[in-house]
Design a protein around this motif. Structure first.
Motif, mmCIF file in Angstrom:
data_model
loop_
_atom_site.group_PDB
_atom_site.id
_atom_site.type_symbol
_atom_site.label_atom_id
_atom_site.label_comp_id
_atom_site.label_asym_id
_atom_site.label_seq_id
_atom_site.Cartn_x
_atom_site.Cartn_y
_atom_site.Cartn_z
ATOM 1 N N UNK A 286 0.865 -1.180 0.000
ATOM 2 C CA UNK A 286 0.000 0.000 0.000
ATOM 3 C C UNK A 286 0.901 1.229 0.000
ATOM 4 N N UNK A 287 1.057 1.836 -1.182
ATOM 5 C CA UNK A 287 1.952 2.982 -1.311
ATOM 6 C C UNK A 287 1.529 4.172 -0.474
ATOM 7 N N UNK A 288 0.217 4.375 -0.338
ATOM 8 C CA UNK A 288 -0.273 5.495 0.464
ATOM 9 C C UNK A 288 0.105 5.354 1.928
ATOM 10 N N UNK A 289 -0.090 4.152 2.487
ATOM 11 C CA UNK A 289 0.279 3.911 3.886
ATOM 12 C C UNK A 289 1.785 4.049 4.085
ATOM 13 N N UNK A 290 2.549 3.607 3.095
ATOM 14 C CA UNK A 290 4.006 3.718 3.195
ATOM 15 C C UNK A 290 4.437 5.182 3.248
ATOM 16 N N UNK A 291 3.855 6.025 2.394
ATOM 17 C CA UNK A 291 4.209 7.442 2.384
ATOM 18 C C UNK A 291 3.845 8.106 3.709
ATOM 19 N N UNK A 292 2.696 7.738 4.262
ATOM 20 C CA UNK A 292 2.287 8.308 5.553
ATOM 21 C C UNK A 292 3.291 7.945 6.643
ATOM 22 N N UNK A 293 3.703 6.679 6.683
ATOM 23 C CA UNK A 293 4.653 6.248 7.704
ATOM 24 C C UNK A 293 6.012 6.915 7.520
ATOM 25 N N UNK A 294 6.470 7.037 6.282
ATOM 26 C CA UNK A 294 7.768 7.665 6.042
ATOM 27 C C UNK A 294 7.744 9.141 6.414
ATOM 28 N N UNK A 295 6.604 9.797 6.211
ATOM 29 C CA UNK A 295 6.488 11.191 6.634
ATOM 30 C C UNK A 295 6.560 11.305 8.153
ATOM 31 N N UNK A 296 5.936 10.357 8.845
ATOM 32 C CA UNK A 296 6.004 10.356 10.305
ATOM 33 C C UNK A 296 7.432 10.114 10.784
ATOM 34 N N UNK A 297 8.129 9.203 10.113
ATOM 35 C CA UNK A 297 9.514 8.921 10.486
ATOM 36 C C UNK A 297 10.386 10.146 10.248
ATOM 37 N N UNK A 298 10.190 10.817 9.108
ATOM 38 C CA UNK A 298 10.998 11.998 8.778
ATOM 39 C C UNK A 298 10.762 13.141 9.752
ATOM 40 N N UNK A 299 9.519 13.249 10.242
ATOM 41 C CA UNK A 299 9.193 14.333 11.171
ATOM 42 C C UNK A 299 9.508 13.978 12.617
ATOM 43 N N UNK A 300 10.010 12.759 12.833
ATOM 44 C CA UNK A 300 10.327 12.327 14.192
ATOM 45 C C UNK A 300 9.133 11.866 14.974
ATOM 46 N N UNK A 301 8.003 11.629 14.266
ATOM 47 C CA UNK A 301 6.772 11.222 14.932
ATOM 48 C C UNK A 301 6.518 9.729 14.768
ATOM 49 N N UNK A 302 7.563 8.987 14.404
ATOM 50 C CA UNK A 302 7.381 7.558 14.191
ATOM 51 C C UNK A 302 7.299 6.759 15.462
ATOM 52 N N UNK A 303 7.587 7.409 16.588
ATOM 53 C CA UNK A 303 7.550 6.697 17.858
ATOM 54 C C UNK A 303 8.888 6.049 18.152
ATOM 55 N N UNK A 304 9.163 5.824 19.409
ATOM 56 C CA UNK A 304 10.402 5.172 19.819
ATOM 57 C C UNK A 304 10.075 4.047 20.776
ATOM 58 N N UNK A 305 10.952 3.081 20.817
ATOM 59 C CA UNK A 305 10.731 1.914 21.656
ATOM 60 C C UNK A 305 10.942 2.278 23.114
ATOM 61 N N UNK A 306 9.935 2.022 23.935
ATOM 62 C CA UNK A 306 10.044 2.264 25.364
ATOM 63 C C UNK A 306 10.473 0.988 26.063
ATOM 64 N N UNK A 307 11.388 1.107 26.994
ATOM 65 C CA UNK A 307 11.831 -0.066 27.750
ATOM 66 C C UNK A 307 10.990 -0.282 28.998
ATOM 67 N N UNK A 308 9.923 0.500 29.159
ATOM 68 C CA UNK A 308 9.132 0.384 30.381
ATOM 69 C C UNK A 308 8.379 -0.935 30.456
ATOM 70 N N UNK A 309 8.143 -1.580 29.287
ATOM 71 C CA UNK A 309 7.422 -2.842 29.300
ATOM 72 C C UNK A 309 8.320 -4.027 29.610
#
Length: 372
Positions: A286-309
């Protein structure tokens, strides 16, 4: 301008192909494709991005039907497996090869990072006992996406603090497999409730090396030599060899307190579909979903792994040693033949609060499990 030439057009196809296959990043292939229409057609028609993905992730060889966008989808896939954010990837337990006491010692407990789920209930899975120390056990989990990249797996052997000498029921070795169901109908069943083993219901497209496991009460990290693409979304943990007998029955057991897998979820940008009739595996993009995720990654909004779990381990041996000292004290005859007085220090030296009086005449025994 008339004197400019494209040297690729002067080369034989085999030589041009050999040059471009030396590139080890899809970003470089994308830049090469931008040179000219000829280069772009050459990269796409020869499936160079797919070849690059297959070189890095051999598990992709089990895909029999490519996305309609062809090589462009594999260019996006290569970026996804390296740039999508990391996350915890285990969603649900599927089955255990055996369970000693269901549901108290179910595989479901291994998804809870806490040592205890209530004041006196320990959280762990236990196999059935065996006289054979070489008898293996397996745990199967459903991952949070049917197409993901796994890089690390964590296991925490269980230490039975409520038993004499606090034994640790680890295995000698561990091995990991990933794959997809043979049939969706076959796994539409509650294997935990029926206590059935589901090992033969899957096709494993990846099998790891054998890792040694320490007989220690700690969260142990098993890093795969290379990140692995899991096609189908199921993980099997194979526990090989038993090291600890239970004093009560003299049988060998394996017990696990916690399991977790870390990787990158590629859905919904990518997913796989298994055709039960042809046994083929199709990759969807799904190219649309891929572009959305890459935009989030580029903006630093992709999320980071929390070690709290991931569980933080307390100094259990020290705590248990203190309890043993306490047991020795309270089981000894009282010095004045009467009562023990429990007090709590609230930080004020002038005030001592009397909590409770307990009759300890030496006749009653305290269950260590109650004190933990």
């Amino acid at each position: 301008m008339d004197n400019q030439i494209d040297f690729f057009q002067w080369l034989e196809s085999d030589m041009a192909l050999k040059i471009l296959t030396c590139l080890d990043d899809s970003a470089d292939l994308i830049r090469a494709s931008a040179v000219s229409h000829y280069w772009q057609n050459f990269v796409i028609s020869n499936g160079l991005n797919k070849q690059l993905c297959l070189k890095r992730f051999p598990q992709l060889a089990s895909i029999t039907h490519d996305p309609s966008s062809g090589d462009l989808a594999y260019a996006a896939l290569f970026q996804a497996v390296t740039k999508f954010p990391q996350s915890y990837c285990i969603a649900d337990p599927v089955s255990a090869s055996s369970t000693d006491n269901y549901p108290e010692e179910s595989i479901l407990n291994t998804l809870d990072p806490r040592d205890k789920i209530r004041q006196r209930d320990y959280s762990y899975w236990s196999s059935k006992g065996s006289d054979d120390p070489d008898k293996p056990e397996t745990l199967i989990y459903n991952l949070s996406a049917n197409f993901c990249v796994i890089s690390e797996i964590y296991l925490h052997p269980f230490q039975a603090l409520f038993q004499i000498d606090s034994p640790i029921y680890s295995s000698k070795y561990v091995r990991f497999r990933m794959g997809h169901p043979r049939s969706l109908n076959e796994i539409n069943h509650d294997f935990m409730e029926s206590q059935e083993c589901a090992d033969d219901k899957f096709i494993w497209t990846y099998t790891s090396q054998i890792f040694p496991m320490a007989q220690e009460n700690r969260l142990q990290k098993f890093k795969l030599p290379e990140p692995v693409i899991c096609i189908g979304g199921f993980l099997q943990i194979e526990l090989l060899g038993r090291v600890q007998k239970q004093a009560a029955d003299g049988k060998y057991y394996i017990c696990v307190a916690h399991v977790q897998a870390i990787g990158r979820k590629l859905s919904p940008s990518f997913c796989v579909e298994v055709c039960e009739e042809s046994k083929g595996v199709s990759l969807r993009y799904d190219g649309g979903e891929f572009e959305v995720m890459m935009q989030r990654v580029s903006s630093g909004d992709g999320g980071s792994l929390s070690t709290s779990l991931l569980p933080v381990q307390p100094p259990r041996q020290l705590a248990w040693g203190n309890l043993q000292d306490f047991l020795h004290m309270v089981q000894a005859p009282p010095q004045d033949g009467g009562w023990y007085e429990w007090v709590v220090d609230d930080g004020d030296d002038d005030e001592v609060e009397e909590e409770e009086e307990v009759d300890m005449d030496g006749d009653d025994e305290i269950d260590p499990a109650f004190l933990i």
